[in-house]
Design a protein around this motif. Structure first.
Motif, PDB file in Angstrom:
ATOM      1  N   ALA A 118       0.826  -1.219   0.000  1.00 48.16           N
ATOM      2  CA  ALA A 118       0.000   0.000   0.000  1.00 48.16           C
ATOM      3  C   ALA A 118       0.858   1.267   0.000  1.00 48.16           C
ATOM      4  O   ALA A 118       0.548   2.231  -0.707  1.00 48.16           O
ATOM      5  CB  ALA A 118      -0.945  -0.016   1.202  1.00 48.16           C
ATOM      6  N   GLU A 119       1.952   1.279   0.793  1.00 52.04           N
ATOM      7  CA  GLU A 119       2.814   2.466   0.858  1.00 52.04           C
ATOM      8  C   GLU A 119       3.489   2.736  -0.488  1.00 52.04           C
ATOM      9  O   GLU A 119       3.482   3.865  -0.983  1.00 52.04           O
ATOM     10  CB  GLU A 119       3.881   2.285   1.933  1.00 52.04           C
ATOM     11  N   LEU A 120       4.046   1.695  -1.109  1.00 49.73           N
ATOM     12  CA  LEU A 120       4.701   1.875  -2.402  1.00 49.73           C
ATOM     13  C   LEU A 120       3.688   2.230  -3.491  1.00 49.73           C
ATOM     14  O   LEU A 120       3.980   3.051  -4.358  1.00 49.73           O
ATOM     15  CB  LEU A 120       5.490   0.625  -2.784  1.00 49.73           C
ATOM     16  N   PRO A 139      -1.949  -1.414  -5.628  1.00 49.52           N
ATOM     17  CA  PRO A 139      -1.182  -2.401  -4.859  1.00 49.52           C
ATOM     18  C   PRO A 139      -1.037  -3.683  -5.678  1.00 49.52           C
ATOM     19  O   PRO A 139      -1.951  -4.068  -6.406  1.00 49.52           O
ATOM     20  CB  PRO A 139      -2.048  -2.638  -3.616  1.00 49.52           C
ATOM     21  N   GLY A 140       0.109  -4.276  -5.600  1.00 46.40           N
ATOM     22  CA  GLY A 140       0.367  -5.488  -6.372  1.00 46.40           C
ATOM     23  C   GLY A 140       1.123  -5.243  -7.660  1.00 46.40           C
ATOM     24  O   GLY A 140       1.625  -6.196  -8.274  1.00 46.40           O
TER      25      GLY A 140
END
Length: 161
Positions: free
Chosen positions: A41-43, A51-52
């Motif tokens: 989530a942060e990246l 996400p992913g």
């Protein structure tokens, strides 16, 4: 930090690290490890992606005159670097650093913003850098930007404070 640390000159083997340390290419060594990861989530928030999404995580330990002085973890979009020399750790260190790497792919970085934090080192950081008890580290968070969106995020560049 000086903005000139990110400038490149044709035919000059240098990186922001060698400029900051005032060392030549022959005095510089880089330990590196690359792996493909999925954006948490942060990246995902930093890359403005879902996400992913696949990213290339690049882990570095920078040595000047055989002394480890900095650590860094940086991420680039796998879709930007897959199948290119940038995705192969054998090509590190790369003269000009990440900005030059992205430039080789036609990704123009038009500015870099930096934020700073200080904290006590993790056990791994202390052991890798030989930091004694009670010595904080300075974390530099450079963010290269292309156009009006974030192009890549380096988290964090670690230097002994």
């Amino acid at each position: 930090m000086r903005s000139s640390r990110y400038r490149t000159a044709p035919g000059v083997s240098a990186t922001p690290y060698t400029r900051d340390q005032g060392i030549g290419w022959s005095e510089y060594r880089l330990d590196k490890r690359f792996e493909r990861v999925q954006a948490n989530a942060e990246l995902a928030a930093l890359f403005e992606c879902e996400p992913g999404e696949r990213l290339l995580a690049r882990y570095f330990v920078f040595h000047g005159n055989d002394e480890p002085t900095q650590m860094s973890t940086s991420y680039v979009r796998w879709s930007d670097v897959a199948g290119t020399p940038v995705a192969d750790p054998i090509n590190e260190p790369w003269p000009g650093g990440t900005r030059a790497q992205l430039g080789s792919l036609g990704i123009r970085v038009n500015r870099i913003t930096e934020s700073f934090t200080a904290a006590m080192p993790t056990e791994v950081e202390a052991a890798t850098l030989g930091v004694g008890d009670g010595v904080p580290v300075l974390r530099v968070h450079p963010t290269p930007h292309r156009g009006h969106t974030k192009g890549t995020k380096a988290l964090p560049l670690l230097a002994v404070a």
